[in-house]
Design a protein around this motif. Structure first.
Motif, PDB file in Angstrom:
ATOM      1  N   ASN A   1      36.788  40.865  44.146  1.00 32.07           N
ATOM      2  CA  ASN A   1      36.568  40.142  45.414  1.00 32.07           C
ATOM      3  C   ASN A   1      37.916  39.196  45.766  1.00 32.07           C
ATOM      4  OD1 ASN A   1      35.799  38.608  47.671  1.00 32.07           O
ATOM      5  ND2 ASN A   1      34.260  37.388  46.675  1.00 32.07           N
ATOM      6  N   ALA A   2      38.545  39.552  46.605  1.00 30.13           N
ATOM      7  CA  ALA A   2      39.908  38.744  46.876  1.00 30.13           C
ATOM      8  C   ALA A   2      39.702  38.184  48.308  1.00 30.13           C
ATOM      9  CB  ALA A   2      40.990  39.321  46.772  1.00 30.13           C
ATOM     10  N   THR A   3      40.174  36.786  48.423  1.00 25.25           N
ATOM     11  CA  THR A   3      40.279  36.024  49.693  1.00 25.25           C
ATOM     12  C   THR A   3      41.470  35.466  50.066  1.00 25.25           C
ATOM     13  OG1 THR A   3      39.293  34.218  48.772  1.00 25.25           O
ATOM     14  CG2 THR A   3      37.689  35.765  49.829  1.00 25.25           C
ATOM     15  N   LYS A   4      41.802  35.179  50.972  1.00 29.49           N
ATOM     16  CA  LYS A   4      43.363  34.558  51.675  1.00 29.49           C
ATOM     17  C   LYS A   4      43.644  33.175  50.733  1.00 29.49           C
ATOM     18  CE  LYS A   4      45.744  35.793  54.143  1.00 29.49           C
ATOM     19  NZ  LYS A   4      45.876  35.959  55.543  1.00 29.49           N
ATOM     20  N   GLY A   5      44.864  33.072  49.947  1.00 29.59           N
ATOM     21  CA  GLY A   5      44.969  32.049  49.295  1.00 29.59           C
ATOM     22  C   GLY A   5      46.242  32.176  48.305  1.00 29.59           C
ATOM     23  N   GLU A   6      46.746  31.140  47.902  1.00 27.62           N
ATOM     24  CA  GLU A   6      47.759  31.402  46.846  1.00 27.62           C
ATOM     25  C   GLU A   6      47.256  31.406  45.527  1.00 27.62           C
ATOM     26  OE1 GLU A   6      51.076  32.375  47.681  1.00 27.62           O
ATOM     27  OE2 GLU A   6      50.488  32.403  49.782  1.00 27.62           O
ATOM     28  N   GLU A   7      47.849  32.361  44.520  1.00 27.08           N
ATOM     29  CA  GLU A   7      47.240  32.148  42.990  1.00 27.08           C
ATOM     30  C   GLU A   7      48.370  32.932  42.301  1.00 27.08           C
ATOM     31  OE1 GLU A   7      42.835  32.609  41.115  1.00 27.08           O
ATOM     32  OE2 GLU A   7      43.548  34.635  42.072  1.00 27.08           O
ATOM     33  N   LYS A   8      48.547  32.407  41.210  1.00 30.49           N
ATOM     34  CA  LYS A   8      49.364  33.343  40.112  1.00 30.49           C
ATOM     35  C   LYS A   8      48.777  33.047  38.866  1.00 30.49           C
ATOM     36  CE  LYS A   8      52.591  34.995  42.770  1.00 30.49           C
ATOM     37  NZ  LYS A   8      52.072  34.931  44.021  1.00 30.49           N
ATOM     38  N   TYR A   9      48.641  34.017  37.848  1.00 30.08           N
ATOM     39  CA  TYR A   9      48.057  33.952  36.633  1.00 30.08           C
ATOM     40  C   TYR A   9      49.196  33.768  35.549  1.00 30.08           C
ATOM     41  CZ  TYR A   9      43.612  35.765  38.206  1.00 30.08           C
ATOM     42  OH  TYR A   9      42.690  36.360  38.617  1.00 30.08           O
ATOM     43  N   GLU A  10      49.085  32.939  34.659  1.00 25.06           N
ATOM     44  CA  GLU A  10      50.212  32.356  33.738  1.00 25.06           C
ATOM     45  C   GLU A  10      50.150  33.202  32.574  1.00 25.06           C
ATOM     46  OE1 GLU A  10      50.065  28.525  32.781  1.00 25.06           O
ATOM     47  OE2 GLU A  10      50.453  27.960  34.747  1.00 25.06           O
ATOM     48  N   ARG A  11      49.162  33.811  32.139  1.00 26.60           N
ATOM     49  CA  ARG A  11      48.869  34.717  30.982  1.00 26.60           C
ATOM     50  C   ARG A  11      48.982  36.373  31.315  1.00 26.60           C
ATOM     51  NH1 ARG A  11      43.624  32.585  27.799  1.00 26.60           N
ATOM     52  NH2 ARG A  11      42.802  33.400  29.795  1.00 26.60           N
ATOM     53  N   GLU A  12      49.477  37.147  30.458  1.00 28.60           N
ATOM     54  CA  GLU A  12      49.477  38.516  30.623  1.00 28.60           C
ATOM     55  C   GLU A  12      48.149  39.093  30.574  1.00 28.60           C
ATOM     56  OE1 GLU A  12      51.430  42.344  31.256  1.00 28.60           O
ATOM     57  OE2 GLU A  12      52.353  40.307  31.739  1.00 28.60           O
ATOM     58  N   ILE A  13      47.119  38.538  29.711  1.00 25.00           N
ATOM     59  CA  ILE A  13      45.811  39.042  29.592  1.00 25.00           C
ATOM     60  C   ILE A  13      45.000  38.833  30.627  1.00 25.00           C
ATOM     61  CG2 ILE A  13      45.913  38.774  27.069  1.00 25.00           C
ATOM     62  CD1 ILE A  13      44.204  36.409  27.137  1.00 25.00           C
ATOM     63  N   ASP A  14      45.087  37.885  31.440  1.00 20.57           N
ATOM     64  CA  ASP A  14      44.613  37.609  32.569  1.00 20.57           C
ATOM     65  C   ASP A  14      44.684  38.641  33.652  1.00 20.57           C
ATOM     66  OD1 ASP A  14      43.485  35.125  31.833  1.00 20.57           O
ATOM     67  OD2 ASP A  14      45.057  33.905  32.240  1.00 20.57           O
ATOM     68  N   TYR A  15      46.049  39.254  33.802  1.00 17.31           N
ATOM     69  CA  TYR A  15      46.317  40.482  34.716  1.00 17.31           C
ATOM     70  C   TYR A  15      45.694  41.656  34.279  1.00 17.31           C
ATOM     71  CZ  TYR A  15      49.280  37.700  38.151  1.00 17.31           C
ATOM     72  OH  TYR A  15      49.610  36.841  38.984  1.00 17.31           O
ATOM     73  N   ILE A  16      45.602  41.865  32.910  1.00 13.73           N
ATOM     74  CA  ILE A  16      45.273  42.982  32.285  1.00 13.73           C
ATOM     75  C   ILE A  16      43.683  43.178  32.463  1.00 13.73           C
ATOM     76  CG2 ILE A  16      45.335  44.425  30.064  1.00 13.73           C
ATOM     77  CD1 ILE A  16      47.984  43.298  29.384  1.00 13.73           C
ATOM     78  N   PHE A  17      43.008  42.138  31.962  1.00 19.13           N
ATOM     79  CA  PHE A  17      41.594  42.273  31.808  1.00 19.13           C
ATOM     80  C   PHE A  17      40.921  41.460  32.707  1.00 19.13           C
ATOM     81  CE2 PHE A  17      43.588  42.291  27.432  1.00 19.13           C
ATOM     82  CZ  PHE A  17      43.167  43.620  26.986  1.00 19.13           C
ATOM     83  N   GLY A  18      41.604  40.545  33.555  1.00 16.69           N
ATOM     84  CA  GLY A  18      40.831  39.620  34.747  1.00 16.69           C
ATOM     85  C   GLY A  18      40.499  38.662  34.357  1.00 16.69           C
TER      86      GLY A  18
END
Length: 229
Positions: free
Chosen positions: A154-171
């Motif tokens: 579920n994504a909504t308008k807004g700015e966001e970036k993850y710092e850790r690789e595992i956050d992108y890989i596993f959520g």
């Protein structure tokens, strides 16, 4: 209307709004559910294939939703105008196809308030792309339906970036909420990967050595995320 566990999770991610589109609607079950449960006022059931769209139209008629749900034949967002909908659902497709669909309709996607995505593959790439187009991930659910793992975003308008690789890989959302399903999945993948390394050990051929190194990187990530769960 009763939805499958997977599609029920998708539908329950949709926030109450005036209008939505189900891109690749198949039989139109999600728009019907959303209208009949007063979650959306107007819905568009869109599909590139005539057969499924014909079936969706029949289901819409059988559920007395013809005034609230419109079927549209076409690829991706080609049948949706900018600002015509608040929310878009894209479920049951490969992650790279979902990214391509979003890329091809930048103006329409920019006008959306919410994206509900259920990629079958390349989920990490979908997360990265969501962040690259000015959306943030508010929530994720991981589930098992008929023996298969699925993730709904579920994504909504807004700015966001993850710092850790595992956050992108596993959520990141799944990690933060210490998802039991994610933990089960990671343990399954860890065991599977360790068995492959064990079976390849002692094989001196170059391809086996390369494969072991690749899998050992995955094992390191699995262990890292398990420490967070």
């Amino acid at each position: 209307m009763k939805l499958s566990k997977r599609m029920g999770t998708v539908a329950n991610m949709v926030e109450k709004c005036d209008s939505m589109a189900d891109i690749g609607t198949d039989h139109g079950y999600v728009p019907i559910y959303l209208v009949k449960n007063n979650i959306v006022k107007k819905a568009f059931a869109c599909d590139v294939n005539k057969g499924p769209l014909k079936k969706a139209k029949e289901n819409i008629e059988n559920n007395n939703c013809t005034e609230s749900i419109e079927t549209r034949l076409g690829s991706g967002f080609s049948v949706i105008k900018p600002f015509e909908i608040d929310t878009a659902v894209i479920a049951g497709m490969g992650g790279m196809l979902i990214i391509d669909i979003l890329k091809e309709a930048k103006e329409t996607v920019d006008s959306l308030k919410q994206l509900v995505l259920q990629p079958q593959l390349d989920i990490d790439k979908v997360r990265r792309y969501i962040h690259s187009i000015g959306f943030k991930i508010d929530d994720e659910e991981m589930l098992i339906d008929e023996g298969k793992y699925y993730t709904v975003i579920n994504a909504t308008k807004g700015e966001e970036k993850y710092e850790r690789e595992i956050d992108y890989i596993f959520g990141k959302c799944l990690i933060d909420k210490k998802s039991d399903v994610l933990k089960k999945y990671v343990n399954f993948m860890l065991e599977k990967s360790e068995n492959i390394v064990k079976n390849l050990s002692g094989n001196d051929c170059e391809s086996a050595i390369i494969k072991i190194k690749e899998i050992e990187k995955d094992i390191k990530l699995y262990r890292e995320v398990l420490e967070c769960l």
